[in-house]
Structures are given as structure tokens and as C-alpha cells.
Design an enzyme around this catalytic site. Structure first.
Site, PDB file in Angstrom:
ATOM      1  N   GLU A 136      33.736   6.527 -19.575  1.00 52.86           N
ATOM      2  CA  GLU A 136      34.564   5.654 -18.709  1.00 52.86           C
ATOM      3  C   GLU A 136      35.908   6.283 -18.365  1.00 52.86           C
ATOM      4  O   GLU A 136      36.951   5.648 -18.463  1.00 52.86           O
ATOM      5  CB  GLU A 136      34.758   4.274 -19.361  1.00 52.86           C
ATOM      6  CG  GLU A 136      33.470   3.469 -19.377  1.00 52.86           C
ATOM      7  CD  GLU A 136      33.670   1.993 -19.649  1.00 52.86           C
ATOM      8  OE1 GLU A 136      34.823   1.529 -19.658  1.00 52.86           O
ATOM      9  OE2 GLU A 136      32.659   1.312 -19.854  1.00 52.86           O
TER      10      GLU A 136
HETATM   11  C1  LIG Z   1      27.504   9.357 -24.692  1.00 54.19           C
HETATM   12  C2  LIG Z   1      27.841   9.263 -23.266  1.00 54.19           C
HETATM   13  C3  LIG Z   1      27.504   8.124 -22.548  1.00 54.19           C
HETATM   14  C4  LIG Z   1      27.734   8.066 -21.185  1.00 54.19           C
HETATM   15  N1  LIG Z   1      27.278   7.001 -20.446  1.00 54.19           N
HETATM   16  C5  LIG Z   1      27.322   7.078 -19.092  1.00 54.19           C
HETATM   17  C6  LIG Z   1      26.662   6.093 -18.289  1.00 54.19           C
HETATM   18  O1  LIG Z   1      26.062   5.153 -18.790  1.00 54.19           O
HETATM   19  N2  LIG Z   1      26.700   6.241 -16.939  1.00 54.19           N
HETATM   20  C7  LIG Z   1      27.353   7.268 -16.335  1.00 54.19           C
HETATM   21  O2  LIG Z   1      27.336   7.354 -15.124  1.00 54.19           O
HETATM   22  N3  LIG Z   1      28.027   8.201 -17.070  1.00 54.19           N
HETATM   23  C8  LIG Z   1      27.994   8.138 -18.421  1.00 54.19           C
HETATM   24  N4  LIG Z   1      28.649   9.092 -19.182  1.00 54.19           N
HETATM   25  C9  LIG Z   1      29.380  10.138 -18.505  1.00 54.19           C
HETATM   26  C10 LIG Z   1      30.877  10.117 -18.775  1.00 54.19           C
HETATM   27  O3  LIG Z   1      31.496   9.122 -18.027  1.00 54.19           O
HETATM   28  C11 LIG Z   1      31.359  11.540 -18.456  1.00 54.19           C
HETATM   29  O4  LIG Z   1      30.971  12.323 -19.552  1.00 54.19           O
HETATM   30  C12 LIG Z   1      32.799  11.630 -18.202  1.00 54.19           C
HETATM   31  O5  LIG Z   1      33.089  11.078 -16.963  1.00 54.19           O
HETATM   32  C13 LIG Z   1      33.323  13.066 -18.238  1.00 54.19           C
HETATM   33  O6  LIG Z   1      32.524  13.950 -17.505  1.00 54.19           O
HETATM   34  P1  LIG Z   1      32.077  15.331 -18.173  1.00 54.19           P
HETATM   35  O7  LIG Z   1      31.553  15.039 -19.517  1.00 54.19           O
HETATM   36  O8  LIG Z   1      31.199  16.015 -17.222  1.00 54.19           O
HETATM   37  O9  LIG Z   1      33.429  16.135 -18.378  1.00 54.19           O
HETATM   38  P2  LIG Z   1      34.150  17.048 -17.287  1.00 54.19           P
HETATM   39  O10 LIG Z   1      34.326  16.300 -16.033  1.00 54.19           O
HETATM   40  O11 LIG Z   1      33.476  18.357 -17.243  1.00 54.19           O
HETATM   41  O12 LIG Z   1      35.583  17.225 -17.925  1.00 54.19           O
HETATM   42  C14 LIG Z   1      35.857  18.129 -18.993  1.00 54.19           C
HETATM   43  C15 LIG Z   1      37.271  17.849 -19.503  1.00 54.19           C
HETATM   44  O13 LIG Z   1      38.219  18.114 -18.456  1.00 54.19           O
HETATM   45  C16 LIG Z   1      39.086  16.995 -18.333  1.00 54.19           C
HETATM   46  N5  LIG Z   1      39.501  16.881 -16.935  1.00 54.19           N
HETATM   47  C17 LIG Z   1      38.734  16.878 -15.834  1.00 54.19           C
HETATM   48  N6  LIG Z   1      39.504  16.762 -14.746  1.00 54.19           N
HETATM   49  C18 LIG Z   1      40.783  16.683 -15.161  1.00 54.19           C
HETATM   50  C19 LIG Z   1      42.050  16.560 -14.517  1.00 54.19           C
HETATM   51  N7  LIG Z   1      42.177  16.459 -13.196  1.00 54.19           N
HETATM   52  N8  LIG Z   1      43.157  16.512 -15.274  1.00 54.19           N
HETATM   53  C20 LIG Z   1      43.057  16.591 -16.618  1.00 54.19           C
HETATM   54  N9  LIG Z   1      41.906  16.702 -17.278  1.00 54.19           N
HETATM   55  C21 LIG Z   1      40.785  16.753 -16.568  1.00 54.19           C
HETATM   56  C22 LIG Z   1      38.257  15.804 -18.765  1.00 54.19           C
HETATM   57  O14 LIG Z   1      39.111  14.767 -19.198  1.00 54.19           O
HETATM   58  C23 LIG Z   1      37.464  16.397 -19.917  1.00 54.19           C
HETATM   59  O15 LIG Z   1      38.233  16.356 -21.082  1.00 54.19           O
HETATM   60  C24 LIG Z   1      28.414   9.141 -20.547  1.00 54.19           C
HETATM   61  C25 LIG Z   1      28.815  10.248 -21.290  1.00 54.19           C
HETATM   62  C26 LIG Z   1      28.526  10.332 -22.621  1.00 54.19           C
HETATM   63  C27 LIG Z   1      28.917  11.551 -23.370  1.00 54.19           C
END
Ligand SMILES: Cc1cc2nc3c(=O)[nH]c(=O)nc-3n(C[C@H](O)[C@H](O)[C@H](O)COP(=O)(O)OP(=O)(O)OC[C@H]3O[C@@H](n4cnc5c(N)ncnc54)[C@H](O)[C@@H]3O)c2cc1C
Length: 844
Positions: free
Chosen positions: A523
Site C-alpha cells: 500500500e
Molecule cells: C506481500 C505483498 C502483498 C501485496 N499485495 C498486493 C495486492 O494485493 N495487490 C497489488 O496490486 N499489489 C500488492 N503488493 C504490491 C505492493 O504494493 C508493492 O510491492 C509496492 O507497491 C512496491 O512495489 P515494488 O515492490 O515493486 O518496489 P519498487 O517499486 O521496486 O520500489 C523499491 C524501493 O524503492 C522505493 N521507491 C520507489 N520510488 C521511489 C521514490 N520516488 N522515492 C523514494 N523511494 C522510492 C520504494 O519505496 C521501495 O522501497 C503486495 C506486495 C507484497 C510484498
């Protein structure tokens, strides 16, 4: 340093000027003008009052040559003020040219960004941006309360559910919730808390929803994650607000009865945090659906991390919609759209699982290859095509305030409850470990953070029940409450030592510790939320003038635009000047004369929040004016400003929560620790902001107005920490309040219940242990090294009666039962034959 120098120069210059131009009268005049600015008079009222004051000052003030020059300058200033009151003149000379430059500097904004910025409502966050928060607005709201039905649900089905949950069995042996738990969740409406009664749902208040999640989280992270999702942003929530009547009538009763299990798929391998950039497509075309040719969408998508996906029967899908053949209209790129896709639609592959840090809530990828669905699958029907992003951001503001903050709070409450008792029954160096200063400090932090989390959760949920959709607070809660949860989980592990580390049925902390990064990531991952969203959204959304200025500058009706812009701009200038003055005055006086809405020991915290609010609002204006759009790139600066805002928000929640609970006297040490901790952090983050502000001269001026006496707001004292720790290492009303809504029955060997019983016994039997020490160990009549041996010898020596010895033996047995950890035969821990994991990317 520069700030201190500037402060010194200003003070010396002012002192010299005052002596040169007429002492006390001048001082009185300056004080009166500052007072007017402090009180935020309108430009016209200020000008009139200034005219009167200046006339009197000219009449009665000194008549030396320097005084003449000084007064001449003031009359000139007055003339400018009067001219500024002539609106047509100032619009022509100032507003129009400035608006042109402003428009050039204004970063372009996509419709999606605009929608995100304008989503939700502005609540207490707006007051904190004002520099003069009106406490009545916060304090007037009624404390959140559970209805009889909601309370019965917590005491009935929710209690029963917690009793059914065995986290070790779930996580280590089953890899899923047991079938009877799934059945119970579905049949008792756990997935239907946000669905209206007319569709068979529970229609709970946000507060009740939050309490249910907190309670489940105090027992099982797997179950609380499972329950959170269908009640958060997803099919039910979107249908509630945007669904067509047919969609609602079909899906909502089925979701309420658990016949449909929903999931919501936004994230994919290429689009995580930047969710607006999803590459998944839905192309408008003709196709066959249930034997009929209809207009529909051909979907291609690859999603991952989707909670409940492996068991979902209906997928809420976000994709980008295109109409290349213009079957619907002129637009080719229609935008992000949300649709409901039945699981068994041809082309959908679903069912494999991810394994999120040992917590086996259902989570996995979903892929779709040339999946055809009719346009009616779009949530809200074809008219909502392209409105998906708005739908998501609008509803996120509510769900994000509830799911993760409630889960994190429930887990933290359980952690504090357990740690307080454990630190009392676990002795080392002949003392309960909770009596050591170093451990006390950690427990105090846990207590105050948990109190803060609980306050933020419950007060904000109360606001939602009052009709708010607080989007900026939702980001603050998401970030800070989960980070506080992380700290509490770490602290609980530290205080428990090896007991927290060795997994097994007797470990009640390990799984809660393991799930923390999940709450941090989902989220809106926390780094993104802190650096980009809290302040970025707050600055535009909550600032009393910025959004008005932006909208006015972009208004295609130029006349109306200039008119609005002029009003906003001059309001803004007065606002900034007033905040600078308020910041200086309150910093100099340590906010002692600032109005507080209450009397008594908490009044000072109210005053300090107001002081930081003025300093913050002033710093925000200087930063936005001097850095403009570049501030968005300077993430460390905006993150620090976001922290200041969040600390003020959380401190306000703590004060309101204390108020909601009827100002219990015993909780005052916790309230003080929590507020001091937050306001100290606000001060340090403001300091960090000034230290890193690129324009050093402006940084110096800001420092002079924000910290003219330096940074002297202090963090909580050790002595206070001791008082706080004592409130949970012994039975107390504060401990009870903090433990409200956790699963604490001792039925079925629930560790939280057993710990409480052991704690009560420890306090009750303390005099007996003391007697053994004084009459036995010190006199040499008792020489055994362990408690059972000592009890035996004390009985033999007549120091204890039979009954007393039996009570102590019982206590020792119970304590050791808690302190002991599990061990296993090697084969019991061996991995069972598993199919090789397959990367979800290969399936696409
Ligand atoms: C267990 C689990 C359950 C989930 N459930 C759902 C679900 O039901 N439905 C759904 O759609 N998604 C779901 N998600 C997805 C979740 O919302 C994403 O994992 C999340 O949005 C982050 O995306 P990413 O993991 O690809 O990280 P990335 O986008 O690759 O980010 C990597 C890091 O970079 C940081 N970052 C990125 N951009 C910036 C910026 N501009 N400034 C500072 N920091 C930044 C992020 O905060 C993070 O720490 C789930 C994820 C997990 C792990």
C-alpha cells in the site's frame, strides 16, 4: 551557525536602532505591529490599525534625526500598504505579471496526478498547515464508539476466531489457514465488514473494522492479512462507491457470503511503486462472451504479489485501456481502468503462490493472455472507463488509514502486553529484567509508541466515521504506524532475548517480527510514502493557498483566474508574514503564552504543537517559494518537512486520544513520553531541514525566526521512562487500556493470557520471595541456587507454610513453562519434498 550570527546581528541592530530612535515608545510600537501580524488581521484591517498606530507613534515618539528617517520609512511603507488595498491597481501592477511567471514555473501535471492530489478530504492535517490550528475542531468530535452489535462481534465471532488460530500450525505445518478457519471467516462475515447490510454485509464503522483487525493481528499475522484485504481497497470497496446497480446486486451479496473471494491486482513486475505506469492493456474490440458477440476488452496482463490471488474467484484488475479502432469514441488512450474478471475466464492463469517471509497468507501472481471480457466488467460500467486511477486514489485514503495501521497496532499491543509481563517474570542477576534501566528505557519506548499508534488508529478511524476521507493522514499513518510497529517488534525481540528467536509453538513473537517488512512494503512502500507522498501531497492539498493559486493560475477563464489568484496570493503573503512572526514570538517565549484548549498537565503539549505548526508553515512557504518544483526532487528536504507534519499530527492524536479516554491521570507519563518524543523529533527534523537547505542565507533567516534561542525542546527523561515502564510491568489500568482489543484469554494456552496470569502471580507472591531472600538466603538457612530448591529449603526451615510453598511452586512451573522454548528432532525441521519454485515471469 549562520542562523545564530543572523540572530545576533538582528538583536544588536534592533537594540541600537531602538536607542537611536526613541526607546520605550518605539518598542511599544513594534510590539503592537507584531501583535497585529500575530493575530492575522486582514490587509485592510491591518492597514487601518497601522495608520492609527503610526499616527500616534509619530506624535508621541522621539524627534531626533534618526527617528525622523525611521518614521519616514514607516510612512512610505504605509503608503504602499494603502496602494495594495486598491485591488484593480495591484492586480494590474503585481498580480498579472507575477501570475505569468508563476504559470511558467508551475510543473506540468497529468490528469492522473491532479486526481491523486485532489482525492480525499482535508481534515486536521489542514489545520496543522495553517500555523494556527483550531483545536476546537479536533476536540469537538465525539470519541469513536462501538455499537452493541460491533462489540458483540468482537466478543463473539472474533474471540472465537482467535481461539481457532494456531500460528505455528498455520505457518510451519499447513502453509495456509485451516479449512475450518476459511469457512468460519466466510460464513461469519469477516470478509464483509465494509459491505452494506442490504447486501448481507456487516456494514461496520471504520472504528469497529479497525478494532476487529487489531484483535486478529494480536493473535495471527496470517489471519489478519487475509481478513484485511477484502475489507480494504478492492472489489467490494470499488463496487460500493462506483459499481452499477447490476454489479452491486450480483457481486456484493456473493462477496458478503464468502461465495466469491476477491483480490485486487494492480502491481506487476514492471510497475511497483510507480503504479500509474502499468503496462497491462485492455483493448476495445468485439468478441464472444457466453455465446453472444459483444463489445468488450481484450486483456493482456502480468501481475505479481497479489494477496488472495491464489484462492480468488474474482479479480479486480487495473489496466490501461485503449480504443484504437474508436469503437467507443474519439479517444485512443482511455486511461487506467478497473474491471472485475471472473477467475475462470479463458486466458487467466492463477493459483501459484509467493511465500512472503514465512507468513503463508495467500499471495501470488496472476497472468492473462488475450482474455476477453465484455465492457460490463468495467467497475461502474463503460462510463467509468479511464476513471480507474481516480477510483483508486479516492478510496485509498480510507483503506490505508485502517488496514495496515490496525494490524500494526494490534501486533504492537500484543508485543507490549507480552513484553511487560515477560520482563516481570524473567529474572536475571536476581532481578526481573524489566527493572534494569536499559530494559526499562526500551519498554518505555514500546509503550509510548504503541500508545501513539493506537491513538492515531482510533482517532483517525473516528474521523472517517464522521465523514472524512483523510488522504494525507492516510499516508502519515501508513508510514509512521508501520515504522513504529517495526520498532516495537524489534524492541520486543530484544527484551525477550533467545525466547523470541527460537521458533516453535511456544514462540509468540517471531512471526509478528517476520511480517513487519510486508507492512512496510505494501500500500505504498514506506520510502516512497515518506519521501514523496506525505509532504508532496500535503503541501498542495493541505496548504490553505497553494491549491487555490494553482487552480486559479490554470483557470482558462483569465479574468476569473486573475481575480482568484490575486485573492489567494495576497492571502498567502499575509499568511507567511504572520507565520514568521508567530514562529519567532512562540520560539522566544517557548510558547508559554500560546492559547491552549485545556488546562492542566497536557496544556504545554498543545502549545508546542501550535508553535511547531507556525514554524513549519513558515518553513514550507520559504521552501516552496525559493525551490519551487525542485523541492519535489529534494526528497530529503520534503521527507523532513513531512516528518514535522506527521509528528504534529501524531502528537495531536495522542492528546485527543487521552481526551477521548477521559483524561486518565495514570496515563499521563505515557502521554508525556509520547508527546515529548514526537515534538523533539519534529524539532530535530526542522533542524535537519535547515542544515541541508541549499540557500544558506535563507536558511540563516529561517533559523533566526524558528530557533532564535536554539533547539531547547528536550526528549523524554530517563526518570519518566521508568514511570512508563512500570505501568506495563505490573498490573495497572494503563496496561489494561493499552491491551484493549487484543486476544488475551488464556483458553487453549494462549501465551498472552498465560503471561498475564503469571504477571498477576508474580506481583501477588513477591512478598514470599522477599521473605525467602531476607529470612533464608541472607541468614544462610536457604542455600539452593534455583527457586524450587529454595522453596523446599524455606519450607523445611519454617520460612514458608505448605500453602505458600505450593503457590510458589505453581508460579515457578507456570513461569518456566512460558520461558522454555521448543526443540525438535532433526527430521521435524527438514524441508519436505517441494516442487522447484518457478519464477512467475516465466509464465507470462
Ligand atoms: C506481500 C505483498 C502483498 C501485496 N499485495 C498486493 C495486492 O494485493 N495487490 C497489488 O496490486 N499489489 C500488492 N503488493 C504490491 C505492493 O504494493 C508493492 O510491492 C509496492 O507497491 C512496491 O512495489 P515494488 O515492490 O515493486 O518496489 P519498487 O517499486 O521496486 O520500489 C523499491 C524501493 O524503492 C522505493 N521507491 C520507489 N520510488 C521511489 C521514490 N520516488 N522515492 C523514494 N523511494 C522510492 C520504494 O519505496 C521501495 O522501497 C503486495 C506486495 C507484497 C510484498
Amino acid at each position: 551557525m549562520l542562523g545564530a550570527v543572523i540572530s545576533l546581528i538582528l538583536v544588536v541592530a534592533a537594540a541600537y536602532a531602538v536607542t537611536q530612535i526613541g526607546g520605550v515608545i518605539t518598542l511599544l510600537f513594534i510590539a503592537a505591529v507584531l501583535f497585529l501580524a500575530y493575530r492575522r488581521l486582514s490587509l485592510l484591517a491591518f492597514t487601518i490599525t497601522f495608520t492609527v498606530l503610526l499616527t500616534a507613534y509619530t506624535w508621541f515618539g522621539a524627534s531626533s534625526a534618526p527617528a525622523g528617517v525611521w518614521k519616514g520609512f514607516l510612512w512610505l511603507l504605509l503608503a504602499v500598504l494603502w496602494l495594495l488595498n486598491v485591488r484593480p491597481l495591484r492586480k494590474a501592477l503585481l498580480t498579472r505579471p507575477f501570475m505569468k511567471t508563476y504559470l511558467r514555473l508551475l510543473p506540468s501535471m497529468s490528469a492522473t496526478e491532479k486526481e491523486a492530489l485532489e482525492a480525499g478530504t482535508v481534515w486536521w492535517d489542514g489545520e496543522l498547515f495553517s500555523g494556527a490550528p483550531r483545536w476546537e475542531k479536533l476536540l469537538a468530535s465525539r470519541p469513536p464508539q462501538l455499537s452493541a452489535e460491533e462489540q458483540a462481534f468482537l466478543d463473539g465471532p472474533c474471540e472465537e476466531l482467535c481461539h481457532m488460530l494456531d500460528e505455528w500450525h498455520i505457518t510451519h505445518e499447513l502453509g495456509d489457514l485451516p479449512p475450518q478457519v476459511w469457512e468460519f471467516l466466510k460464513s461469519r462475515g469477516f470478509f464483509a465488514m465494509i459491505i452494506a447490510k442490504k447486501y448481507g454485509g456487516l456494514e461496520f464503522s471504520a472504528y469497529a473494522h479497525s478494532c476487529v483487525l487489531a484483535k486478529i493481528a494480536s493473535r495471527s499475522p496470517t489471519a489478519s492479512s487475509t481478513v484485511a484485504v477484502p475489507n480494504s481497497l478492492g472489489p467490494a470497496e470499488l463496487l460500493n462507491h462506483y459499481g452499477t446497480e447490476e454489479q452491486k446486486d450480483y457481486y456484493l451479496p456473493r462477496l458478503a457470503r464468502g461465495e466469491e473471494v476477491p483480490c485486487f491486482a494492480l502491481t506487476g513486475p514492471r510497475a511497483g511503486s510507480d503504479a500509474g505506469s502499468i503496462p497491462d492493456t485492455g483493448v476495445v474490440c468485439r468478441g464472444t462472451w457466453q455465446g453472444r458477440e459483444v463489445l468488450g476488452l481484450r486483456l493482456n496482463f502480468s501481475k505479481r504479489y497479489i494477496t488472495l490471488a491464489p484462492v480468488a474467484t474474482v479479480v479486480g484488475l487495473a489496466f490501461r485501456m485503449f480504443d484504437p479502432e474508436h469503437l467507443l469514441g474519439e479517444k485512443t488512450d482511455i486511461g487506467i481502468t478497473c474491471a472485475l474478471i471472473p477467475r475462470n475466464t479463458p486466458g487467466v492463469s492463477i493459483g501459484r503462490r509467493h511465500f512472503p517471509l514465512n507468513i503463508p497468507f495467500q499471495n501470488g501472481p496472476i497472468h492473462g493472455k488475450d482474455v476477453f471480457v465484455p465492457l460490463d466488467c468495467i467497475i461502474g460500467g463503460p462510463r467509468m472507463a479511464g476513471s480507474g486511477w481516480r477510483m483508486l486514489v479516492e478510496q485509498l485514503s480510507v483503506g490505508r488509514c485502517i488496514s495496515l495501521p490496525s494490524n500494526a497496532t494490534g501486533a504492537a499491543k500484543a508485543g507490549v502486553w507480552a513484553t511487560g509481563a515477560y520482563a516481570r517474570i524473567r529474572t536475571q542477576f536476581n532481578l526481573p529484567v524489566g527493572k534494569f534501566e536499559g530494559v526499562e528505557a526500551v519498554i518505555a519506548r514500546m509503550v509510548a509508541l504503541t500508545y501513539t499508534m493506537d491513538a492515531a488508529r482510533s482517532v483517525t478511524a473516528g474521523a472517517i466515521d464522521g465523514g472524512e476521507k483523510p488522504s494525507v493522514p492516510s499516508a502519515m499513518l501508513k508510514y509512521h504506524v508501520t515504522e513504529m510497529g517495526r520498532q516495537v517488534a524489534n524492541d520486543a525481540m530484544d527484551v525477550h532475548g533467545g525466547k523470541g528467536i527460537c521458533l516453535g509453538p511456544k514462540n509468540y513473537l517471531g512471526r509478528g517480527y517476520e511480517i513487519v517488512p510486508v507492512a512496510i512494503t505494501v500500500e505504498g512502500a514506506n520510502l516512497l510514502t515518506r519521501n514523496l507522498i506525505i509532504f508532496g501531497q500535503g503541501a498542495v492539498r493541505c496548504h490553505p493557498f497553494v491549491l487555490r493559486e494553482m487552480n486559479a493560475a490554470r483557470n482558462p477563464d483569465r479574468r476569473a483566474g486573475v481575480d482568484d489568484f490575486d485573492r489567494a496570493l495576497f492571502g498567502h503573503i499575509g499568511f507567511s508574514i504572520s507565520n514568521a512572526v508567530r514562529s519567532l514570538v512562540m520560539a522566544l517565549t517557548h510558547a508559554r503564552f500560546t492559547r491552549a484548549p485545556v488546562e492542566g498537565p497536557t496544556a504545554r503539549y498543545y502549545q508546542h504543537v501550535v508553535r511547531f505548526s507556525a514554524s513549519f508553515a513558515f518553513a514550507v512557504d520559504v521552501a516552496m517559494l525559493s525551490l519551487g518544483g525542485y523541492l519535489k526532487k529534494k526528497e530529503n528536504l520534503s521527507a523532513r518537512l513531512g516528518d514535522v507534519l506527521s509528528c504534529m499530527y501524531l502528537a495531536s492524536m495522542v492528546l485527543k486520544h487521552h481526551d477521548n479516554q477521559g483524561h486518565p491521570q495514570e496515563d499521563l507519563p505515557i502521554v508525556e513520553w509520547a508527546c515529548r518524543n514526537l515534538l523533539y523529533h519534529a524539532q530535530e527534523q526542522l533542524h535537519g531541514f535547515l542544515r541541508n537547505f541549499p540557500n544558506r542565507l535563507l536558511a540563516g533567516v529561517m533559523r533566526a525566526l524558528i530557533f532564535p534561542r536554539g533547539r531547547f525542546y528536550s526528549a523524554p527523561r530517563d526518570r519518566l521512562g521508568r514511570q512508563v515502564a512500570e505501568l506495563v510491568t505490573s498490573p495497572s489500568a494503563s496496561r489494561e487500556r493499552l491491551g484493549q482489543f487484543i486476544y488475551r484469554s488464556s483458553a487453549g494456552g494462549n501465551p498472552l493470557g498465560l503471561l498475564q496470569e503469571a504477571l498477576l502471580l508474580a506481583v501477588q507472591l513477591e512478598p514470599l520471595e522477599k521473605r525467602i531472600r531476607i529470612e533464608g538466603v541472607k541468614t544462610g538457612r536457604v542455600t539452593a541456587l534455583d527457586l524450587p530448591g529454595r522453596i523446599q529449603q524455606a519450607l523445611a526451615a519454617g520460612i514458608l507454610s505448605e500453602t505458600e510453598a505450593a503457590a510458589l511452586r505453581d508460579f515457578d512451573r507456570r513461569t518456566m513453562d512460558i520461558i522454555n522454548v521448543d526443540d525438535f528432532e532433526p527430521h521435524e525441521l527438514g524441508a519436505q519434498a517441494q516442487p522447484a519454485a518457478r519464477s512467475s515471469a516465466h509464465v507470462a
